[in-house]
Design a protein around this motif. Sequence first.
Motif, short mmCIF file in Angstrom:
data_model
loop_
_atom_site.label_atom_id
_atom_site.label_comp_id
_atom_site.label_asym_id
_atom_site.label_seq_id
_atom_site.Cartn_x
_atom_site.Cartn_y
_atom_site.Cartn_z
N ASP A 1 44.78 104.83 17.49
CA ASP A 1 45.62 103.64 17.40
C ASP A 1 45.48 103.08 15.99
O ASP A 1 44.37 102.84 15.51
N ARG B 1 46.64 97.30 23.96
CA ARG B 1 47.00 97.78 22.64
C ARG B 1 48.39 97.32 22.21
O ARG B 1 48.63 97.04 21.03
N GLN C 1 48.08 93.82 21.20
CA GLN C 1 46.93 93.63 20.30
C GLN C 1 46.09 92.44 20.77
O GLN C 1 45.91 91.45 20.08
#
Length: 384
Positions: free
Chosen positions: A269, A86, A89
């Motif tokens: 997120d 995350r 990305q």
Amino acid sequence: MALPVVIVGAGLAGYNLAREFRKLDTETELVIIAGDGADFYSKPMLSNALASNKTAATLVMKSAEKMEAELNATIFARTEVVGIDREKQMLMLSDGQVQTYRDLVLAVGAEPIRLRLGGEAADEVLSVNHIDDFAHFAGKLDGVKRVVILGGGLIGCEFANDLLARGIEPVVVESATTPLPRLLPPQAGEWFATKLQAAGVRFVFGALAGAVHHATGSGFEVELSSGERLGADLVLSAVGLHPNNTLAEAAGLRVERGVVINRQLQTSDGHIYALGDCAEVDGLFLPFVMPIMHAARALAQVLAGNAASLAYPAMPVLVKTPACPTVVSSPAVGALGEWQVNVTEEGVDARFINGQGQLLGFALCGAATKERQSLLPQLPPVLA
């Protein structure tokens, strides 16, 4: 260089989102990653394909290559996402490659619930959740005379009705006392069962499968909690689905029953979204076609930079059982009211009414299905 929008999943949710997004944005790079062959087909058609003389090949409407060209997208077929970074990305793929993203969409669907069955043949119980499963199941039907189906819900009853078209006797094992227990009130369920029984479906109610054994000679023997043993050439499990949460959980996203999303279909997120059978919003988990279509349109707007908020109108479910045409719009879980049921020889008209006389849901069987259009505008939205 601008990063792409990446969709994980090439089912109805993933492909409908891609189509809606391309209507609004023709320039942003679009990547679709699919664990299957990424051909476009309608998953709901799997449970009535036999009566339509469809094969896995003829169920495919467009190949992955045609979808890639139509959507101006890059499609990675038979590729698994094994992890999400995350912070960077970035996705880690099963072939060792990585894929960066501007925004990531999880459209990974749901998986069949696996029963804990005893017996040496338990691992030979089949389930049909996608086109490869259907190809495997259909390939085993030659010479089959009886299929025991575990679960008398929507999918179990649809497959039972469909098997009749092949001259196969379906035996449906359901723990409740009527079929479709989550959709139909008991009187409607009884009427529905009568019609399917008249067509050739056998129901075994009030029992659970405990074990599956190899039968003497060939086939299987299903041992029930009642002590009864059912012979079968094949055993099909259709006891329901659970959201595919594995990837989201491993990435640390908020997961309850499904991947939790807000009205913009955003997860915990800010750059990851979810829709379809893997997602839940306001506690709602709706593994049906119409919620997917509404969610795809809303999320396409969000990904294109426009203001949008997910809303669900009343969305009736059509049960694909020609032996007993049925349409249901269930009342909300926990809704206060009672079923008012009118049973005739031609059909069942069941309406869920609250204390103020407001219609909150309906279940229509047989000739009563013609009332659907007049009742639908009276229902409150599922998600306002």
